[in-house]
Write an enzyme that holds these catalytic residues in place. Structure first.
Site, mmCIF file in Angstrom:
data_model
loop_
_atom_site.group_PDB
_atom_site.id
_atom_site.type_symbol
_atom_site.label_atom_id
_atom_site.label_comp_id
_atom_site.label_asym_id
_atom_site.label_seq_id
_atom_site.Cartn_x
_atom_site.Cartn_y
_atom_site.Cartn_z
ATOM 1 N N LYS A 263 33.322 34.355 -5.851
ATOM 2 C CA LYS A 263 33.940 34.504 -7.178
ATOM 3 C C LYS A 263 35.431 34.265 -7.001
ATOM 4 C CE LYS A 263 34.521 37.662 -11.074
ATOM 5 N NZ LYS A 263 34.042 38.914 -11.689
ATOM 6 N N LYS B 285 31.112 31.203 -8.845
ATOM 7 C CA LYS B 285 31.733 31.406 -10.149
ATOM 8 C C LYS B 285 33.227 31.148 -10.069
ATOM 9 C CE LYS B 285 32.683 35.085 -13.365
ATOM 10 N NZ LYS B 285 32.523 36.478 -13.661
HETATM 11 N N1 LIG Z 1 31.456 39.382 -14.356
HETATM 12 C C1 LIG Z 1 31.210 38.399 -15.318
HETATM 13 C C2 LIG Z 1 32.407 37.626 -15.678
HETATM 14 O O1 LIG Z 1 33.498 37.943 -15.226
HETATM 15 C C3 LIG Z 1 32.213 36.439 -16.593
HETATM 16 C C4 LIG Z 1 33.440 35.614 -16.710
HETATM 17 C C5 LIG Z 1 33.417 34.550 -17.762
HETATM 18 O O2 LIG Z 1 32.398 34.186 -18.373
HETATM 19 O O3 LIG Z 1 34.497 34.018 -17.966
#
Ligand SMILES: NCC(=O)CCC(=O)O
Ligand SMILES: [Mg+2]
Length: 323
Positions: A194, A247
């Protein structure tokens, strides 16, 4: 010329015959935002078409998704500011909005797959993913909070726990805590790589969870690093993760591919809020063709090596029969 690659592109039938990558409803996980109250459905201004739902409307939304064949959901709570504290105690309080939402979804739709987000930030008065002391994010002290949260989610009926906090050692810590409570069948989808990304902005608007000071660079990864994702992946695998997530998605397709080539675990991609906002803004301006742009983006995640895609586009692609 002996090789004329265009021969395999000459008709729709042949093009489909040689198509390597397909995205289907089964690959998609739909993130849903929830708020306290009844009959609430408010659009997130930076995410056109995405809403915060009270639990009653959440159930209606889940039902309409289930009817489209979209059966996996990731829930995120928008918590009242006065329920937040330093230790995110609201995150495991029985009767909290989030735990009620999990219970209700599983009660009405036992066949739905509920993914839950494990991190302190929506409940933290500091807006960080860990316990803050003297401006520092404490790692090991945070693990206990994450374990309590995970057990609470499992008790409420979560199918998959998704720790998104990037504390070291949390996958193993949570796995052991779940197993000790008898939740050996609850899966862990780890946010393995992340990144400290600019693309989470609209999500933080949706949840009201922006950090109250500083940034998240001491725990989320540096966007410039690729090899470091392998360290995270090896640790998560050794600690018992069932899925590895990358992510954001689009700016990190190389990382998806890297993990795919270096682990046997399924890879998930999170097509985050800023990626969604960017595409929607261009579409609203008439600068991109909606169907083509969205399906191309989703296809790119699978082509790179992800099997599961968390995406705010999940419902619209099925509703419009774009897949
Ligand atoms: N823990 C989930 C997220 O931080 C989602 C971030 C996003 O959709 O920008
Ligand atoms: Mg890690």
């Amino acid at each position: 010329m002996l090789q004329r690659p265009r021969r395999n592109r000459k008709s729709e039938v042949i093009r489909q015959m040689v198509q390597e990558t397909h995205v289907s409803a089964a690959n998609l996980i739909f993130p849903l935002f929830i708020v306290e109250g009844t009959n609430q459905k408010t659009e997130v201004s930076s995410m056109p078409g995405i809403f915060r739902y009270s639990i009653d409307n959440l159930l209606r939304e889940v039902e309409s998704c289930m009817n489209l064949g979209l059966k996996a959901f990731d829930l995120f709570p928008n918590i009242d500011e006065d329920l937040k504290d330093k230790y995110a105690t609201e995150s495991y309080r029985e009767e909290s909005l989030y735990l009620r939402a999990i219970t209700e979804v599983k009660k009405h739709f036992p066949e739905a797959c509920v993914v839950t987000d494990v991190a302190m930030d929506p409940y933290s008065s500091d807006g960080h993913d860990g316990i803050v002391e003297n401006g520092e994010i404490l790692n090991d002290e945070t693990l206990e909070v994450l374990a309590k949260m995970s057990i609470a989610h499992a008790r409420a009926g979560a199918d998959i726990i998704a720790p998104s906090d990037m504390m070291d050692g949390r996958v193993g810590y949570i796995r052991e805590a779940l197993d000790n409570e008898g939740f050996t069948n609850v899966s862990i989808m780890s946010y393995t790589a992340k990144y400290a990304s600019a693309f989470y902005g609209p999500f933080r608007d949706a949840l009201g969870s922006a950090p109250k000071f500083g940034d998240k660079k001491s725990y989320q990864m540096n966007p410039a690093n690729q090899r470091e994702a392998l360290i995270e992946a090896r640790l998560d695998e050794a600690e018992g993760a069932d899925f590895l997530m990358v992510k954001p998605g689009l700016p990190y397709l190389d990382v998806i591919k890297l993990l795919k080539d270096n682990t046997e675990l399924p890879i998930a991609a999170y097509n985050v809020s800023g990626e969604y906002a960017m595409i929607k803004a261009a579409i609203q301006n008439g600068w991109l063709n909606e169907q083509r742009a969205i399906t191309e983006v989703l296809t790119s995640f699978k082509r790179a090596g992800a099997t599961s895609i968390l995406t705010y586009h999940a419902k619209e692609v099925l509703l419009n029969k774009w897949l």
